[in-house]
Scaffold this motif. Structure first.
Motif, PDB file in Angstrom:
ATOM      1  N   LEU A 267       0.816  -1.210   0.000  1.00 19.29           N
ATOM      2  CA  LEU A 267       0.000   0.000   0.000  1.00 19.29           C
ATOM      3  C   LEU A 267       0.851   1.261   0.000  1.00 19.29           C
ATOM      4  CD1 LEU A 267      -2.989  -0.834   2.378  1.00 19.29           C
ATOM      5  CD2 LEU A 267      -2.751  -1.227  -0.081  1.00 19.29           C
ATOM      6  N   THR A 268       2.032   1.220   0.616  1.00 14.45           N
ATOM      7  CA  THR A 268       2.906   2.397   0.668  1.00 14.45           C
ATOM      8  C   THR A 268       4.288   2.068   0.106  1.00 14.45           C
ATOM      9  OG1 THR A 268       4.014   2.043   2.796  1.00 14.45           O
ATOM     10  CG2 THR A 268       1.773   2.951   2.863  1.00 14.45           C
ATOM     11  N   ARG A 269       5.082   3.122  -0.050  1.00 16.38           N
ATOM     12  CA  ARG A 269       6.472   2.971  -0.505  1.00 16.38           C
ATOM     13  C   ARG A 269       7.459   3.050   0.657  1.00 16.38           C
ATOM     14  NH1 ARG A 269       6.802   3.415  -6.145  1.00 16.38           N
ATOM     15  NH2 ARG A 269       4.765   3.886  -7.067  1.00 16.38           N
ATOM     16  N   GLY A 270       6.947   3.024   1.889  1.00 13.26           N
ATOM     17  CA  GLY A 270       7.831   3.001   3.050  1.00 13.26           C
ATOM     18  C   GLY A 270       8.476   4.332   3.373  1.00 13.26           C
ATOM     19  N   ASP A 271       7.833   5.441   2.979  1.00 11.24           N
ATOM     20  CA  ASP A 271       8.428   6.767   3.153  1.00 11.24           C
ATOM     21  C   ASP A 271       8.641   7.143   4.617  1.00 11.24           C
ATOM     22  OD1 ASP A 271       7.391   7.682   0.153  1.00 11.24           O
ATOM     23  OD2 ASP A 271       5.869   6.601   1.280  1.00 11.24           O
ATOM     24  N   GLY A 272       7.860   6.582   5.520  1.00 15.26           N
ATOM     25  CA  GLY A 272       7.935   6.972   6.924  1.00 15.26           C
ATOM     26  C   GLY A 272       8.809   6.070   7.767  1.00 15.26           C
TER      27      GLY A 272
ATOM     28  N   ASP B 233      12.965 -12.957  -6.545  1.00 13.77           N
ATOM     29  CA  ASP B 233      11.974 -13.998  -6.219  1.00 13.77           C
ATOM     30  C   ASP B 233      10.928 -14.196  -7.311  1.00 13.77           C
ATOM     31  OD1 ASP B 233       9.989 -11.957  -5.791  1.00 13.77           O
ATOM     32  OD2 ASP B 233      10.569 -11.804  -3.689  1.00 13.77           O
ATOM     33  N   GLY B 234      10.964 -13.357  -8.366  1.00 14.02           N
ATOM     34  CA  GLY B 234      10.108 -13.597  -9.522  1.00 14.02           C
ATOM     35  C   GLY B 234       8.742 -12.952  -9.477  1.00 14.02           C
ATOM     36  N   GLY B 235       8.458 -12.163  -8.456  1.00 14.20           N
ATOM     37  CA  GLY B 235       7.160 -11.512  -8.380  1.00 14.20           C
ATOM     38  C   GLY B 235       7.115 -10.211  -9.163  1.00 14.20           C
ATOM     39  N   GLU B 236       5.922  -9.642  -9.276  1.00 14.18           N
ATOM     40  CA  GLU B 236       5.721  -8.321  -9.859  1.00 14.18           C
ATOM     41  C   GLU B 236       5.314  -7.371  -8.742  1.00 14.18           C
ATOM     42  OE1 GLU B 236       3.337  -8.342 -13.500  1.00 14.18           O
ATOM     43  OE2 GLU B 236       3.619 -10.509 -13.613  1.00 14.18           O
ATOM     44  N   GLN B 237       5.580  -6.088  -8.914  1.00 18.49           N
ATOM     45  CA  GLN B 237       5.421  -5.143  -7.816  1.00 18.49           C
ATOM     46  C   GLN B 237       4.390  -4.070  -8.132  1.00 18.49           C
ATOM     47  OE1 GLN B 237       6.940  -5.393  -4.694  1.00 18.49           O
ATOM     48  NE2 GLN B 237       5.320  -3.896  -4.329  1.00 18.49           N
ATOM     49  N   PHE B 238       3.520  -3.797  -7.150  1.00 24.16           N
ATOM     50  CA  PHE B 238       2.484  -2.779  -7.275  1.00 24.16           C
ATOM     51  C   PHE B 238       2.463  -1.904  -6.017  1.00 24.16           C
ATOM     52  CE2 PHE B 238       1.172  -6.739  -9.280  1.00 24.16           C
ATOM     53  CZ  PHE B 238       0.907  -6.339 -10.585  1.00 24.16           C
ATOM     54  N   PHE B 239       1.888  -0.704  -6.161  1.00 26.14           N
ATOM     55  CA  PHE B 239       1.725   0.207  -5.031  1.00 26.14           C
ATOM     56  C   PHE B 239       0.378   0.919  -5.142  1.00 26.14           C
ATOM     57  CE2 PHE B 239       6.331   0.043  -5.586  1.00 26.14           C
ATOM     58  CZ  PHE B 239       6.785  -0.143  -4.293  1.00 26.14           C
ATOM     59  N   SER B 240      -0.146   1.356  -4.012  1.00 34.25           N
ATOM     60  CA  SER B 240      -1.252   2.313  -4.029  1.00 34.25           C
ATOM     61  C   SER B 240      -0.664   3.716  -3.884  1.00 34.25           C
ATOM     62  CB  SER B 240      -2.247   2.025  -2.899  1.00 34.25           C
ATOM     63  OG  SER B 240      -1.838   2.624  -1.681  1.00 34.25           O
ATOM     64  N   ARG B 241      -1.524   4.708  -3.833  1.00 39.12           N
ATOM     65  CA  ARG B 241      -1.059   6.098  -3.681  1.00 39.12           C
ATOM     66  C   ARG B 241      -0.866   6.499  -2.222  1.00 39.12           C
ATOM     67  NH1 ARG B 241      -5.803   8.869  -6.954  1.00 39.12           N
ATOM     68  NH2 ARG B 241      -6.840   7.010  -6.099  1.00 39.12           N
ATOM     69  N   ALA B 242      -1.079   5.593  -1.281  1.00 39.95           N
ATOM     70  CA  ALA B 242      -0.986   5.944   0.138  1.00 39.95           C
ATOM     71  C   ALA B 242       0.445   6.308   0.516  1.00 39.95           C
ATOM     72  CB  ALA B 242      -1.483   4.790   0.999  1.00 39.95           C
ATOM     73  N   PHE B 243       0.583   7.339   1.325  1.00 41.07           N
ATOM     74  CA  PHE B 243       1.885   7.800   1.811  1.00 41.07           C
ATOM     75  C   PHE B 243       2.128   7.207   3.190  1.00 41.07           C
ATOM     76  CE2 PHE B 243       4.306  11.055   4.255  1.00 41.07           C
ATOM     77  CZ  PHE B 243       5.488  11.013   3.532  1.00 41.07           C
ATOM     78  N   ASP B 244       3.315   6.667   3.386  1.00 45.99           N
ATOM     79  CA  ASP B 244       3.688   6.125   4.692  1.00 45.99           C
ATOM     80  C   ASP B 244       4.040   7.289   5.610  1.00 45.99           C
ATOM     81  OD1 ASP B 244       4.754   4.921   6.902  1.00 45.99           O
ATOM     82  OD2 ASP B 244       6.282   3.772   5.847  1.00 45.99           O
TER      83      ASP B 244
END
Length: 841
Positions: free
Chosen positions: A80-85, A113-124
Motif C-alpha cells: 500500500l505504501t512505498r515506506g516513506d515513513g 523472487d520472480g514476483g511483480e510489484q504494485f503500489f497504491s497512492r498511500a503515503f507512509d
C-alpha cells in the motif's frame, strides 16, 4: 496484413499495462539454460496470486518465491505504501527520498523472487497504532480504489493478506492492509463499485478467495496448525540450483535501508493460511481454479505443444527450441478472442525466444542526463549468440519506427547509432508519484493508467527482430553505463533535466523576533551543459508574506557541470509583520539566449550500490522563521549518528558546532563545549561509545550537558553498553499523533522556562509524530517534565528524561527533533535551546 504490423497492433492494444507492471531490471537479463527451461514450463501454468501488505519488507518473500518459482503462478505483491515513513539505516534520506530507496529495494527483491510489484497512492506517514488513525490520514476510498484497480488489472485467482484486520497486526497500516484486501476482493467483483474504472481498461474481476497468511514472529503467534491450511514451501529447484528459502533470503536481504539482511534458509518449511473471504480451501490453494490452458477458449493443443518443447529441450543448445517456440507463438496469435492470458504468455514467449537465441541488447547513452529540448544520442549494442538466422527489421521509440533491415550474424557484436527525441519535460522521467505535490496522506496521481505501477515505464527502444518469417520484439531500456575500476559495469537510468539547477543552503533561515539582522543564504547554481547567462537575475518570493525581491548578478559563463555559488544577504523582511513563518521560493533567470525562461528546480541523485541511481527534481525552498528565541552558551560538540540535520539547525540558532569523532570523546577535549549532542541512533551504530562511557560521564559530572537523541533496542539495533549515569531502558513506546496534547508534569523545571518559556503553542505544527522509543524503567534520579499520549491511551512520561549528575545533566530525548528542526517547527528550536542551556548544579 504482415506479421510485423499485426504484432505492433497487438502490442499497442493489449500489452502496455502488462509491461508497465513488470519489475524492471537494471542490468540486461542473461538467464542460464536451466532458468530458460523453467520459464518454458511456466508457459503451461495460468494461475495468479496477489499478495497484499502495507510496506516494503512486509511481504513474505519465501511464499512469493514459492508461488513464482515452484508453483509457477504469476505472482504480484501490492504494497500500500512505498515506506516513506520508515527509518533509514544506510543514510540520511527521509520522507519521499526514503520512499524512492525502498521502492527500488522492493523491485530488486522481485527480480530475485520472480514476483511483480504494485503500489497504491498511500503515503507512509510513520507508525500508526490502529487502522482508525490510519484512515483519518489516508483517503480510505482512494486507497480502496487503487486496490480494486490493481485487482481488476492483475486479475488474481487468489488474494493473500499478510496481516489480520485487528491489533495482532502490530501496526495501523498493517491492519489497514488486511482490511483493504477483504474490501478490495468484495468491490473488484461488484459492477456497481468504482464504475469510472471500466472506461479506462478495467473490468469486473472476482477472485476465488482471500486468505490470511498467518505468522509467528515477535511476540505474536497466529498459527494454528490444527485448523489452518498449510503449504510446504521449502523445496529445492535443480534448474536454478537454489532452494526456495535461498531465493527468499536473497530477496529479503535487498531491504538494506531497514536492516533486513537475513541468511539463506534451506530445508522444509511450512506456511499457514486462514480463510478471510470467498470459497474455503479443501485440497489446495487453487481449489476451484483452472490453471491450465483449458481456461482459455480455442486454445486446444497448446499444452501439448509446450510439453513437446519441454521434452526436446537441449540444455546445451537452447536455440534448438526456437522453431518450436515460433510455431507456438503463431498458435497463440491465432486464438480469438484474444484473452489476457494469451497476452501475458506472448510477452513471456518473446523473452524466452530472445534468451534461447542468446540475444543480448542494450541501448547506451553517452551522458546520464538529457537536457530539456535536446535529444538523446545512443548506441544500440546487440548480438545474436546462436546459429539461428535473424535480422533487425525495425527500431522504434514512442511509436515512431525506422526500417533498418540489418542482418544479425552469429556471435557478431553489432552497433547501431540512434537518436531518440527525449527532453520535452522534466516529467518524462520524474517518478510519477512525485510529479504533483502530495496531498496530506496521499500522493496525487491523476493518470489512472499509472496507478499501481512500481515505477515509471523506462524509456526503451523497440527492436523488431525477424527469425525466418516470424518476428519478436526486444525492449532494451535506454541507460547510461559506466565502467568503474572497482565495481566494473554500472547501469543507471537516463533522466531529463533542466539546463540549470538551483540549490539553497541552508534550508531554514532563522530570524530573532524584531531583530534587524540579515541572514546569509547561499545559492548554488549548477549548469548541466555549457551555457552563457548574459543577464542573470535571482528572484526571491515569499509564499506567505508578499515579499518579493530581484537580485541582478554579473554575467556568468558556465562550463558543462559547472557550479557557481552566490552569497545573498536576506533582510529580516518578517520584522513588524507579526508573522512567525514563511516559505521563500527562489528562481534563476539567465537571460540572453534563454529569453524569459526561469529555472527553479533542484535535482537529487540518490546513489547506493544495491539499487539503480534514483533521480528526482524538486523546488529547494527555504523555510523562514521569525521567532522569539533565546540561547545560552556558544560551543556545541556534535557526534553524528545514523543521519540527521541537527548541525544545520544548531548553526542557524547561532552556535558554533564542532563535529566529534571517537578520538575526541575525552574529558579534557570535551570540556570546551557547553553541550554535546549525539545524532540519532548513535549508540546503535558506534560500538566504540561503550568504551567512551567513562569519559562522557566525567564530562557531565564536571558540568557538561550531554543530549542523547533516540536509539533503539531490538533485533536490528541493540545497545552494546551503558549510556547514562543511572539505569534505564529503551522501550517501544512512541507517540504517533503529532497533534496529541502535551502535559507539563514539572512546570517549574528549567527545561520549560529557561531561557525560553515553553508553552503548548511550542508543540503546534509538529510533523509525522511526537516521539519514538521512550525511556523506561526510570528511578527517582530522573526528571520527567513532559507527559504525552495518543488518543484513548494512558499518558506516557518517557519522551524526555533528564538526569542531573554531578554539576551537569544527562538527557535522553525520544522527541523527534530530527524531523521537526528540518521542517522549521518553531517550538522545536526553542525547546532544543533550553536543553542546551540546562543549568549547572
Amino acid at each position: 496484413m504482415c506479421l510485423l504490423n499485426k504484432f505492433k497492433i497487438i502490442l499497442a492494444t493489449g500489452l502496455g499495462m502488462l509491461a508497465g507492471f513488470a519489475a524492471l531490471a537494471q542490468v540486461p537479463e542473461t538467464p542460464s539454460a536451466g532458468q530458460i527451461l523453467q520459464d518454458i514450463k511456466k508457459l503451461k501454468v495460468l494461475g495468479s496470486v496477489l499478495y497484499i501488505a502495507a510496506h516494503p519488507d512486509d511481504e513474505n518473500t519465501r511464499l512469493i518465491a514459492w508461488l513464482s518459482n515452484h508453483a509457477l503462478y504469476r505472482t504480484g505483491y501490492l504494497s500500500l505504501t512505498r515506506g516513506d515513513g520508515g527509518q533509514n539505516l544506510i543514510g540520511d534520506e527521509q520522507g519521499v527520498e526514503l520512499g524512492l530507496i525502498r521502492t527500488q529495494e522492493l523491485l530488486a527483491a522481485r527480480r530475485i523472487d520472480g514476483g511483480e510489484q504494485f503500489f497504491s497512492r498511500a503515503f507512509d506517514f510513520g507508525f500508526s497504532k490502529n487502522p482508525e488513525e490510519t484512515f483519518r490520514i489516508w483517503d480510505k476510498q482512494a486507497v480502496l480504489s487503487d486496490v480494486v484497480w490493481v485487482i481488476r488489472q492483475f486479475r488474481p485467482d487468489v488474494i493473500i493478506a499478510r496481516f489480520p484486520e485487528d491489533g495482532r497486526a502490530g501496526h495501523g497500516h498493517h491492519s489497514a492492509s488486511g482490511i483493504m484486501a477483504r474490501l478490495g476482493y468484495e468491490a473488484a467483483g461488484n459492477a456497481d463499485e468504482f464504475t469510472d474504472q471500466f472506461g479506462k481498461g478495467a473490468r469486473v474481476w472476482q477472485p476465488k478467495r482471500v486468505l490470511w497468511n498467518t505468522f509467528n514472529f515477535g511476540s505474536a503467534n497466529t498459527i494454528d496448525s490444527t485448523k489452518q491450511f498449510s503449504l510446504e514451501v521449502g523445496q529445492y529447484n535443480t534448474l536454478t540450483g537454489k532452494s526456495i528459502g535461498e531465493l527468499a533470503g536473497e530477496s529479503r536481504s535487498q531491504h538494506k535501508s531497514q536492516g533486513f539482511g537475513v541468511s539463506r534458509q534451506r530445508g522444509n518449511s511450512k506456511e499457514y493460511f486462514s480463510l478471510v473471504a470467498g470459497e474455503p480451501v479443501k485440497q489446495g490453494l487453487m481449489d476451484g481454479v483452472t490453471t491450465s490452458w483449458d481456461r482459455v477458449k480455442n486454445a486446444e493443443g497448446i499444452e501439448a505443444m509446450i510439453n513437446g518443447i519441454i521434452r526436446l529441450y537441449d540444455m546445451e543448445h537452447p536455440d534448438a527450441s526456437i522453431p518450436a517456440l515460433l510455431q507456438l507463438k503463431s498458435r497463440l496469435l491465432a486464438i480469438q478472442p484474444f484473452d489476457q492470458w494469451v497476452k501475458i504468455k506472448l510477452r513471456d514467449l518473446d523473452r524466452i525466444i530472445q534468451h534461447c537465441a542468446g540475444i543480448y541488447a542494450e541501448a547506451i547513452v553517452t551522458q546520464p542526463a538529457v537536457v530539456t529540448g535536446d535529444s538523446a544520442k545512443l548506441m544500440l549494442n546487440i548480438i545474436n549468440r546462436s546459429d539461428f538466422p535473424m535480422s533487425i527489421r525495425t527500431i522504434g521509440f514512442n511509436d515512431k519506427f525506422q526500417d533498418i533491415q540489418k542482418p544479425l550474424p552469429a556471435n557478431v557484436w553489432t552497433q547501431i547509432p540512434y537518436a531518440v527525441p527525449m527532453g520535452n519535460s522534466l516529467l518524462e522521467t520524474q517518478p510519477y508519484w512525485l510529479r504533483m505535490p502530495k496531498k496530506d496522506g496521499m500522493f496525487d496521481v491523476q493518470d489512472q493508467q499509472l496507478i499501481g505501477k512500481g515505477e515509471n515505464e523506462p524509456p526503451t527502444l523497440e527492436v523488431f527482430i525477424a527469425l525466418g518469417n516470424r518476428v519478436i520484439k526486444v525492449n532494451p531500456s535506454i541507460q547510461y553505463r559506466v565502467v568503474d575500476p572497482v565495481k566494473a559495469e554500472l547501469y543507471n537510468p537516463i533522466h531529463v533535466t533542466n539546463p540549470f539547477l538551483l540549490y539553497n543552503d541552508p534550508g531554514v533561515l532563522l530570524f530573532r523576533k524584531n531583530s534587524s539582522d540579515s541572514a546569509t543564504l547561499q545559492v548554488n547554481i549548477q549548469s548541466v551543459k555549457a551555457a552563457n547567462a548574459a543577464s542573470p537575475n535571482i528572484l526571491l518570493s515569499g509564499a506567505n508574506s508578499g515579499y518579493k525581491q530581484q537580485m541582478p548578478q554579473s554575467a556568468m559563463q558556465f562550463a558543462a557541470n559547472d557550479k557557481k555559488t552566490i552569497t545573498l544577504k536576506v533582510p529580516n523582511y518578517m520584522k513588524g509583520t507579526g508573522k512567525e513563518e514563511d516559505v521563500l521560493h527562489l528562481s534563476f533567470k539567465p537571460g540572453g539566449s534563454f529569453g524569459d525562461a526561469e529555472f527553479f528546480n533542484a535535482r537529487r541523485m540518490i546513489e547506493y550500490d544495491h539499487i539503480p541511481t534514483q533521480t528526482w527534481h524538486y523546488q529547494d525552498v527555504v523555510k523562514v522563521l521569525h521567532i522569539d528565541l533565546k540561547t545560552v552558551g556558544k560551543k556545541i560538540g556534535y557526534l553524528p549518528g545514523a543521519g540527521d540535520k541537527i548541525p544545520e539547525a544548531l548553526l542557524q540558532m547561532g552556535y558554533q558546532v564542532t563535529e566529534l569523532k571517537e578520538a575526541d570523546l575525552k574529558p579534557e577535549l570535551l570540556k570546551q563545549f557547553d553541550a554535546v549532542v549525539m545524532g540519532v541512533r548513535a549508540y546503535n551504530i558506534h560500538d566504540y561509545l561503550a568504551q567512551a562511557y567513562e569519559g562522557l560521564m566525567t564530562y557531565v559530572k564536571n558540568g557538561g550537558n550531554l543530549i542523547v537523541q533516540y536509539n533503539t533496542n531490538n533485533f536490528i539495533s541493540s545497545l552494546k553498553g551503558k549510556m547514562a549515569p543511572y539505569p534505564f531502558s529503551i522501550g517501544r513506546t512512541r507517540i504517533t499523533d503529532e497533534q496529541s496534547p502535551v502535559q507539563f508534569l514539572l512546570p517549574n523545571h528549567p527545561v520549560l522556562n529557561f531561557p525560553n518559556k515553553i508553552t503548548t503553542k511550542d508543540f503546534e505544527g509538529w510533523v509525522q509524530e511526537r516521539s519514538v522509543y521512550h525511556a523506561e524503567g526510570l528511578d527517582a534520579n530522573w526528571q520527567l517534565p513532559l507527559g504525552l499520549n495518543d488518543p484513548n491511551e494512558p499518558m506516557q512520561n518517557g519522551s524526555l528524561a533528564i538526569a542531573p549528575y554531578g554539576k551537569g545533566n544527562f538527557v535522553y530525548t525520544a522527541l523527534v527533533f530530527f524531523r521537526e528542526l528540518p521542517a522549521g517547527v518553531p517550538g522545536a528550536y526553542r525547546l532544543l535551546a533550553n536543553l542546551l542551556a540546562l543549568p549547572k548544579h
